[in-house]
Design an enzyme around this catalytic site. Sequence first.
Site, PDB file in Angstrom:
ATOM      1  N   ARG A 285     -21.837  -0.436  -5.987  1.00  0.00           N
ATOM      2  CA  ARG A 285     -20.548  -0.571  -5.290  1.00  0.00           C
ATOM      3  C   ARG A 285     -20.343   0.699  -4.488  1.00  0.00           C
ATOM      4  O   ARG A 285     -20.323   1.803  -5.048  1.00  0.00           O
ATOM      5  CB  ARG A 285     -19.427  -0.770  -6.300  1.00  0.00           C
ATOM      6  CG  ARG A 285     -18.015  -0.827  -5.708  1.00  0.00           C
ATOM      7  CD  ARG A 285     -17.836  -2.069  -4.860  1.00  0.00           C
ATOM      8  NE  ARG A 285     -16.435  -2.333  -4.580  1.00  0.00           N
ATOM      9  CZ  ARG A 285     -15.709  -1.722  -3.653  1.00  0.00           C
ATOM     10  NH1 ARG A 285     -16.244  -0.744  -2.930  1.00  0.00           N
ATOM     11  NH2 ARG A 285     -14.457  -2.058  -3.449  1.00  0.00           N
TER      12      ARG A 285
ATOM     13  N   ARG B 197     -21.067  -2.468 -12.165  1.00  0.00           N
ATOM     14  CA  ARG B 197     -21.741  -1.930 -10.981  1.00  0.00           C
ATOM     15  C   ARG B 197     -21.673  -0.399 -10.982  1.00  0.00           C
ATOM     16  O   ARG B 197     -20.675   0.181 -11.397  1.00  0.00           O
ATOM     17  CB  ARG B 197     -21.082  -2.468  -9.700  1.00  0.00           C
ATOM     18  CG  ARG B 197     -21.167  -3.976  -9.559  1.00  0.00           C
ATOM     19  CD  ARG B 197     -20.404  -4.472  -8.348  1.00  0.00           C
ATOM     20  NE  ARG B 197     -18.979  -4.187  -8.437  1.00  0.00           N
ATOM     21  CZ  ARG B 197     -18.072  -4.608  -7.557  1.00  0.00           C
ATOM     22  NH1 ARG B 197     -18.449  -5.322  -6.510  1.00  0.00           N
ATOM     23  NH2 ARG B 197     -16.798  -4.303  -7.713  1.00  0.00           N
TER      24      ARG B 197
ATOM     25  N   ASP C 167     -19.515  -4.098   0.857  1.00  0.00           N
ATOM     26  CA  ASP C 167     -19.476  -2.891   0.023  1.00  0.00           C
ATOM     27  C   ASP C 167     -20.280  -3.007  -1.270  1.00  0.00           C
ATOM     28  O   ASP C 167     -20.113  -2.202  -2.176  1.00  0.00           O
ATOM     29  CB  ASP C 167     -18.026  -2.493  -0.295  1.00  0.00           C
ATOM     30  CG  ASP C 167     -17.220  -3.628  -0.926  1.00  0.00           C
ATOM     31  OD1 ASP C 167     -17.788  -4.388  -1.726  1.00  0.00           O
ATOM     32  OD2 ASP C 167     -16.028  -3.759  -0.592  1.00  0.00           O
TER      33      ASP C 167
ATOM     34  N   GLU D 159     -13.401  -9.171   2.036  1.00  0.00           N
ATOM     35  CA  GLU D 159     -14.149 -10.158   1.262  1.00  0.00           C
ATOM     36  C   GLU D 159     -14.790 -11.172   2.206  1.00  0.00           C
ATOM     37  O   GLU D 159     -14.367 -11.336   3.346  1.00  0.00           O
ATOM     38  CB  GLU D 159     -13.215 -10.864   0.281  1.00  0.00           C
ATOM     39  CG  GLU D 159     -12.567  -9.949  -0.737  1.00  0.00           C
ATOM     40  CD  GLU D 159     -13.565  -9.365  -1.720  1.00  0.00           C
ATOM     41  OE1 GLU D 159     -14.624  -9.998  -1.957  1.00  0.00           O
ATOM     42  OE2 GLU D 159     -13.303  -8.270  -2.260  1.00  0.00           O
TER      43      GLU D 159
ATOM     44  N   ASP E 220     -13.478  -0.134   0.730  1.00  0.00           N
ATOM     45  CA  ASP E 220     -13.275  -1.525   0.332  1.00  0.00           C
ATOM     46  C   ASP E 220     -13.402  -2.368   1.592  1.00  0.00           C
ATOM     47  O   ASP E 220     -12.593  -2.244   2.527  1.00  0.00           O
ATOM     48  CB  ASP E 220     -11.897  -1.711  -0.302  1.00  0.00           C
ATOM     49  CG  ASP E 220     -11.804  -2.975  -1.141  1.00  0.00           C
ATOM     50  OD1 ASP E 220     -12.821  -3.695  -1.240  1.00  0.00           O
ATOM     51  OD2 ASP E 220     -10.717  -3.256  -1.695  1.00  0.00           O
TER      52      ASP E 220
END
Length: 343
Positions: A233, A275, A163, A241, A238
Amino acid sequence: MGNALRIICGVCCKPTSESDSLGHHGVTAQTVGVSALAHDLYSYEINSQVPEGLSKHVVSSKKAQANWYKKLSDAWREAKPPPRTPEEASRLIIQTLKRHQKADVEGLLVFYGLPLPHALVELTHEAPPSTHLEGAPPSAHLQGLKFELQTLPVDAKAVADGDTITVYVSTMTPRESSQVPKDVQVAAVQRSKARAVKNYAKADALHKQIIDAGYRVLLIQNEEVLAKKYRIRLRGIDAPESKMPYGKEAKEELLKLVQGKSLRVLVFDQDRYGRCVGDVYCNGIFVQEAMLKKGLAWHYTAYDKRPELDKWEKDARAKRVGLWASKNPEMPWEWRKDRREER
């Protein structure tokens, strides 16, 4: 070319399952089907001949096939950039030949080992018209829009995860040209002069000064371009990670969508890391839509309430695609919270 591709795949691309079965050129959808198509289109422009063996996969005549290749050749040249992935090549064929028989289109895709229509994620959310924000209020569906960026082609190293993207925008655009600091302008001119006399040590030192100020000199089509750096972003989603399950897959999918392409970014906000938070469009495709439909991101409802994003996530959940193949995938915001508490 077809024989060469068959030899390559015979050595290093042997299928491991029925889904990896070889197409006409001896390739899987994940290897060189796109290259085979590009080669055949190039050959058609030279000799006006369609590939041998195509008639075994389609129902129309050789004359009709020649008409397809002419249309596809024109579409390929007009695409900027041309298709790089099997999905992009499939979409080009489907869109170009959409008025032709379904059996012919699917036969052509099978011929090159490219994804069939039912295997493609349907993308529907087109980019809104250009906003031209200078002094003009945004329309209702773009409420809160601060500014718009048209980026230079995205580098492979620019995608941090599923993302976040680092992009560069030419300072020749009206918005950027008025904001370049004087010391950056001077350093760019001095760097160019240093390189002209082959004083590369000085040129490198000046480029470091430019980079430290948030800019960079990029080589675009053999021409140096001073560009402003932005970290983007993706608004409303989301992704996992990097160290989470499906984190690698999410990053690879985003890279596949944007690498080598110029993006249109509609910026609505800035996050605490500096961002720009925005909607990203690539060749008319809404990138967040693609990530959600492929099950490689969550709708970030804490910061975004758009119902279409919620629907795309729910559709992916129902189909159990991507991370939704797991029963209870850990949400990235919870994962980050746990790591903060551990520290």
